[in-house]
Enzyme design. Sequence first.
Site, PDB file in Angstrom:
ATOM      1  N   ASP A  84      -6.587   1.312  -5.189  1.00 14.50           N
ATOM      2  CA  ASP A  84      -5.646   0.458  -4.710  1.00 14.50           C
ATOM      3  C   ASP A  84      -6.238  -1.038  -4.885  1.00 14.50           C
ATOM      4  OD1 ASP A  84      -2.895  -0.286  -4.672  1.00 14.50           O
ATOM      5  OD2 ASP A  84      -2.617   0.872  -2.902  1.00 14.50           O
ATOM      6  N   GLY A  85      -5.295  -2.114  -5.265  1.00  9.83           N
ATOM      7  CA  GLY A  85      -5.420  -3.367  -4.947  1.00  9.83           C
ATOM      8  C   GLY A  85      -5.895  -4.204  -5.987  1.00  9.83           C
ATOM      9  N   THR A 132       2.228  10.166 -10.827  1.00  9.96           N
ATOM     10  CA  THR A 132       3.588  10.395 -11.387  1.00  9.96           C
ATOM     11  C   THR A 132       4.487   9.436 -11.070  1.00  9.96           C
ATOM     12  OG1 THR A 132       3.867  11.712  -9.298  1.00  9.96           O
ATOM     13  CG2 THR A 132       3.025  12.871 -11.336  1.00  9.96           C
ATOM     14  N   ASN A 161       3.733   6.196 -10.870  1.00  9.31           N
ATOM     15  CA  ASN A 161       3.482   4.696 -11.570  1.00  9.31           C
ATOM     16  C   ASN A 161       4.219   4.497 -12.847  1.00  9.31           C
ATOM     17  OD1 ASN A 161      -0.126   4.856 -10.486  1.00  9.31           O
ATOM     18  ND2 ASN A 161       1.737   3.870  -9.622  1.00  9.31           N
ATOM     19  N   TRP A 162       4.789   5.316 -13.426  1.00 10.58           N
ATOM     20  CA  TRP A 162       5.356   5.297 -14.669  1.00 10.58           C
ATOM     21  C   TRP A 162       6.528   4.041 -14.734  1.00 10.58           C
ATOM     22  CZ3 TRP A 162       2.769   7.040 -18.728  1.00 10.58           C
ATOM     23  CH2 TRP A 162       2.041   7.878 -18.470  1.00 10.58           C
ATOM     24  N   ARG A 177       6.637   1.303 -13.679  1.00 10.72           N
ATOM     25  CA  ARG A 177       5.906  -0.081 -13.712  1.00 10.72           C
ATOM     26  C   ARG A 177       6.223  -0.760 -14.973  1.00 10.72           C
ATOM     27  NH1 ARG A 177       0.325  -0.845 -10.578  1.00 10.72           N
ATOM     28  NH2 ARG A 177       0.855   0.339  -8.562  1.00 10.72           N
ATOM     29  N   ARG A 237      -2.458   4.171   4.879  1.00 14.56           N
ATOM     30  CA  ARG A 237      -1.336   5.279   4.843  1.00 14.56           C
ATOM     31  C   ARG A 237      -1.963   6.175   3.988  1.00 14.56           C
ATOM     32  NH1 ARG A 237       1.884   3.683   0.230  1.00 14.56           N
ATOM     33  NH2 ARG A 237       1.400   1.519  -0.382  1.00 14.56           N
ATOM     34  N   ILE A 238      -1.215   7.660   3.505  1.00 18.11           N
ATOM     35  CA  ILE A 238      -1.670   8.362   2.593  1.00 18.11           C
ATOM     36  C   ILE A 238      -0.840   8.467   1.627  1.00 18.11           C
ATOM     37  CG2 ILE A 238      -1.785  10.939   2.294  1.00 18.11           C
ATOM     38  CD1 ILE A 238      -4.205   9.684   4.344  1.00 18.11           C
TER      39      ILE A 238
HETATM   40  C1  IPE Z   1      -4.076   0.270  -8.281  1.00 19.32           C
HETATM   41  O1  IPE Z   1      -4.005  -1.259  -8.263  1.00 19.32           O
HETATM   42  C2  IPE Z   1      -3.983   0.653  -9.747  1.00 19.32           C
HETATM   43  C3  IPE Z   1      -2.884   1.609 -10.016  1.00 19.32           C
HETATM   44  C4  IPE Z   1      -2.117   2.069  -9.318  1.00 19.32           C
HETATM   45  C5  IPE Z   1      -2.770   1.892 -11.383  1.00 19.32           C
HETATM   46  P1  IPE Z   1      -2.395  -1.612  -7.853  1.00 19.32           P
HETATM   47  O2  IPE Z   1      -1.861  -1.948  -9.274  1.00 19.32           O
HETATM   48  O3  IPE Z   1      -1.610  -0.858  -7.166  1.00 19.32           O
HETATM   49  O4  IPE Z   1      -2.783  -3.117  -7.081  1.00 19.32           O
HETATM   50  P2  IPE Z   1      -1.660  -3.628  -6.122  1.00 19.32           P
HETATM   51  O5  IPE Z   1      -1.379  -2.658  -5.154  1.00 19.32           O
HETATM   52  O6  IPE Z   1      -0.739  -4.359  -6.699  1.00 19.32           O
HETATM   53  O7  IPE Z   1      -2.736  -4.800  -5.537  1.00 19.32           O
HETATM   54 MG    MG Z   2      -1.005  -0.731  -5.179  1.00 18.83          MG
END
Ligand code: IPE
Ligand code: MG
Length: 211
Positions: free
Chosen positions: A2-3, A48, A50-51, A53, A173-174
């Site tokens: 993450d991040g 599952t 993340n699609w 975005r 968090r989980i």
């Molecule tokens: C993690 O980085 C990559 C994926 C979930 C694909 P994020 O895209 O979640 O980055 P933040 O949370 O916006 O910083």
């Molecule tokens: Mg993130």
Amino acid sequence: MDGNGRWAKRRNLPRTAGHTEGEENLAALVRVAVTRNVGWLTVFGFSTENWVRPRTEVRHILGLHKQLFGRVAELNELNVRIEWMGRPFDSPEARTPKYVQKAIRKALHDTRNNTGMVFTVAFDYGSRAELVHAAEEARRAGETISEASINQHLYVPSLPQVDVLVRTSGELRISNFMLWQIAGARAYFTDTAWPEFGAAELDAALALVTP
Ligand code: IPE
Ligand code: MG
């Protein structure tokens, strides 16, 4: 992992630049994990959920996974066997596009004889979907549902229970990641964004499980 987005934002870069940096960091961290004798490294690449975005971001992340699964020469040099877990390509809900499927199949095939670390990438993965799938498979096989039968029908049944769960970028968090497999795991939470998660952080996480 993450991040990536926040890492990029802090540098006035597009989110996609953060994902690119994250992929490069992952390749570097695989190398470090091998030197630390890690047996299994499993990463959450794409969920599952993340699609939803923005399409350009999703496309960029897909390309990075194609690139990641294309690092076969590096993985072979490291004696690392790559695995994938996620919604089976032939299931009606699966979203992995054909060109990523192809890269995944090829990488699994071309590293199948490696005997060192098992590096599993979760892509189009959700733990709840995995558990529903496992229960359905067990039922289809006519098995009595038990912990053993669920274990046998997880996406990658050979993965052991998780020893240490790492969560980056200050999220306390989980997520929908290996919920069944993390029972009893140690957890390492860090403010460090994924693109900056390096050897020292890995060592700190591993210190939770190595005496
Ligand atoms: C993690 O980085 C990559 C994926 C979930 C694909 P994020 O895209 O979640 O980055 P933040 O949370 O916006 O910083
Ligand atoms: Mg993130």
